[in-house]
Design a protein around this motif. Structure first.
Motif, PDB file in Angstrom:
ATOM      1  N   PRO A 100     -20.524  22.651  -5.752  1.00 55.07           N
ATOM      2  CA  PRO A 100     -20.016  22.664  -4.372  1.00 55.07           C
ATOM      3  C   PRO A 100     -18.905  21.636  -4.179  1.00 55.07           C
ATOM      4  N   ASN A 101     -18.128  21.841  -3.168  1.00 54.83           N
ATOM      5  CA  ASN A 101     -17.045  20.909  -2.822  1.00 54.83           C
ATOM      6  C   ASN A 101     -16.047  20.732  -3.951  1.00 54.83           C
ATOM      7  N   SER A 102     -15.752  21.808  -4.660  1.00 55.98           N
ATOM      8  CA  SER A 102     -14.773  21.772  -5.733  1.00 55.98           C
ATOM      9  C   SER A 102     -13.416  22.229  -5.211  1.00 55.98           C
ATOM     10  N   TYR A 103     -12.384  21.905  -5.975  1.00 55.42           N
ATOM     11  CA  TYR A 103     -11.025  22.303  -5.623  1.00 55.42           C
ATOM     12  C   TYR A 103     -10.422  23.069  -6.785  1.00 55.42           C
ATOM     13  N   LEU A 104      -9.661  24.101  -6.441  1.00 58.73           N
ATOM     14  CA  LEU A 104      -9.044  24.963  -7.445  1.00 58.73           C
ATOM     15  C   LEU A 104      -7.581  25.172  -7.071  1.00 58.73           C
ATOM     16  N   ALA A 105      -6.719  25.019  -8.048  1.00 50.49           N
ATOM     17  CA  ALA A 105      -5.301  25.321  -7.865  1.00 50.49           C
ATOM     18  C   ALA A 105      -4.908  26.355  -8.916  1.00 50.49           C
ATOM     19  N   VAL A 106      -3.979  27.225  -8.539  1.00 51.80           N
ATOM     20  CA  VAL A 106      -3.517  28.275  -9.447  1.00 51.80           C
ATOM     21  C   VAL A 106      -1.998  28.255  -9.490  1.00 51.80           C
ATOM     22  N   ASP A 161     -10.202  37.358 -20.306  1.00 52.15           N
ATOM     23  CA  ASP A 161      -9.783  36.011 -20.695  1.00 52.15           C
ATOM     24  C   ASP A 161     -10.091  35.004 -19.594  1.00 52.15           C
ATOM     25  N   VAL A 162      -9.789  35.378 -18.362  1.00 61.32           N
ATOM     26  CA  VAL A 162     -10.023  34.475 -17.240  1.00 61.32           C
ATOM     27  C   VAL A 162     -11.518  34.216 -17.087  1.00 61.32           C
ATOM     28  N   LYS A 163     -12.325  35.261 -17.193  1.00 64.20           N
ATOM     29  CA  LYS A 163     -13.767  35.098 -17.064  1.00 64.20           C
ATOM     30  C   LYS A 163     -14.331  34.230 -18.195  1.00 64.20           C
ATOM     31  N   ALA A 164     -13.842  34.423 -19.413  1.00 65.73           N
ATOM     32  CA  ALA A 164     -14.301  33.609 -20.544  1.00 65.73           C
ATOM     33  C   ALA A 164     -13.941  32.141 -20.317  1.00 65.73           C
ATOM     34  N   SER A 165     -12.729  31.888 -19.827  1.00 65.83           N
ATOM     35  CA  SER A 165     -12.331  30.500 -19.587  1.00 65.83           C
ATOM     36  C   SER A 165     -13.156  29.891 -18.449  1.00 65.83           C
ATOM     37  N   MET A 166     -13.495  30.682 -17.448  1.00 67.00           N
ATOM     38  CA  MET A 166     -14.330  30.181 -16.348  1.00 67.00           C
ATOM     39  C   MET A 166     -15.698  29.733 -16.866  1.00 67.00           C
ATOM     40  N   SER A 167     -16.258  30.499 -17.776  1.00 62.44           N
ATOM     41  CA  SER A 167     -17.563  30.139 -18.343  1.00 62.44           C
ATOM     42  C   SER A 167     -17.490  28.783 -19.034  1.00 62.44           C
ATOM     43  N   GLU A 168     -16.415  28.528 -19.753  1.00 60.55           N
ATOM     44  CA  GLU A 168     -16.249  27.237 -20.424  1.00 60.55           C
ATOM     45  C   GLU A 168     -16.007  26.108 -19.433  1.00 60.55           C
ATOM     46  N   VAL A 169     -15.154  26.348 -18.458  1.00 58.83           N
ATOM     47  CA  VAL A 169     -14.823  25.313 -17.480  1.00 58.83           C
ATOM     48  C   VAL A 169     -16.045  24.942 -16.646  1.00 58.83           C
ATOM     49  N   ALA A 170     -16.903  25.898 -16.353  1.00 54.37           N
ATOM     50  CA  ALA A 170     -18.096  25.627 -15.548  1.00 54.37           C
ATOM     51  C   ALA A 170     -19.024  24.622 -16.225  1.00 54.37           C
ATOM     52  N   LYS A 171     -18.945  24.525 -17.538  1.00 50.52           N
ATOM     53  CA  LYS A 171     -19.775  23.574 -18.278  1.00 50.52           C
ATOM     54  C   LYS A 171     -19.268  22.138 -18.149  1.00 50.52           C
ATOM     55  N   GLN A 172     -18.024  21.981 -17.721  1.00 52.70           N
ATOM     56  CA  GLN A 172     -17.432  20.654 -17.561  1.00 52.70           C
ATOM     57  C   GLN A 172     -17.856  20.089 -16.207  1.00 52.70           C
ATOM     58  N   ASN A 173     -18.002  18.818 -16.120  1.00 50.55           N
ATOM     59  CA  ASN A 173     -18.440  18.207 -14.872  1.00 50.55           C
ATOM     60  C   ASN A 173     -17.232  17.683 -14.099  1.00 50.55           C
ATOM     61  N   SER A 174     -16.425  18.594 -13.606  1.00 49.17           N
ATOM     62  CA  SER A 174     -15.245  18.218 -12.831  1.00 49.17           C
ATOM     63  C   SER A 174     -15.168  19.090 -11.590  1.00 49.17           C
ATOM     64  N   LYS A 175     -14.830  18.477 -10.482  1.00 44.83           N
ATOM     65  CA  LYS A 175     -14.672  19.225  -9.236  1.00 44.83           C
ATOM     66  C   LYS A 175     -13.220  19.648  -9.019  1.00 44.83           C
ATOM     67  N   LEU A 176     -12.348  19.270  -9.945  1.00 42.52           N
ATOM     68  CA  LEU A 176     -10.926  19.591  -9.833  1.00 42.52           C
ATOM     69  C   LEU A 176     -10.536  20.509 -10.986  1.00 42.52           C
ATOM     70  N   ARG A 177     -10.005  21.684 -10.627  1.00 49.30           N
ATOM     71  CA  ARG A 177      -9.641  22.661 -11.651  1.00 49.30           C
ATOM     72  C   ARG A 177      -8.261  23.240 -11.364  1.00 49.30           C
ATOM     73  N   GLY A 190     -16.434  34.045 -10.513  1.00 52.31           N
ATOM     74  CA  GLY A 190     -16.244  32.631 -10.240  1.00 52.31           C
ATOM     75  C   GLY A 190     -17.268  32.083  -9.257  1.00 52.31           C
ATOM     76  N   LYS A 191     -17.576  32.852  -8.229  1.00 53.40           N
ATOM     77  CA  LYS A 191     -18.598  32.422  -7.262  1.00 53.40           C
ATOM     78  C   LYS A 191     -19.931  32.202  -7.964  1.00 53.40           C
ATOM     79  N   GLU A 192     -20.230  33.055  -8.924  1.00 49.33           N
ATOM     80  CA  GLU A 192     -21.502  32.938  -9.641  1.00 49.33           C
ATOM     81  C   GLU A 192     -21.511  31.728 -10.584  1.00 49.33           C
TER      82      GLU A 192
END
Length: 90
Positions: free
Chosen positions: A71-77, A25-41, A63-65
């Motif tokens: 680059p220069n993105s921010y992630l909060a969990v 589930d997390v990997k699937a959501s990462m694939s979708e989020v990567a398509k968005q143009n936001s540096k804040l997640r 996620g690294k892939e």
């Protein structure tokens, strides 16, 4: 039916897991989020996590892939416990 919701709020891509998060589930959501143009997640895993430390490493590698062009993105969990947060942080 997806086990997560993704929405854009004030420039932050928020992903909320609707139940205990599985590795797939997390990997699937990462694939979708990567398509968005936001540096804040933000990933909200407060419903729980259902993956091992090894799977957490797989998520990190994935996620690294998928975010290598962000680059220069921010992630909060948000995690349900200190232990879950520590596992995710690895």
């Amino acid at each position: 039916m997806k086990s997560y919701e993704i929405r854009l709020v004030d420039g932050v891509v928020e992903t909320t897991m609707l139940g205990p998060a599985k590795c797939s589930d997390v990997k699937a959501s990462m694939s979708e989020v990567a398509k968005q143009n936001s540096k804040l997640r933000l990933w909200d895993l407060s419903a729980g996590v259902d993956f091992s430390a090894k799977e957490a490493q797989q998520i990190g590698d994935y996620g690294k892939e998928v975010f290598k062009d962000h680059p220069n993105s921010y992630l909060a969990v948000v995690a349900p416990s200190d232990l879950a947060f520590g596992t995710i942080r690895m």
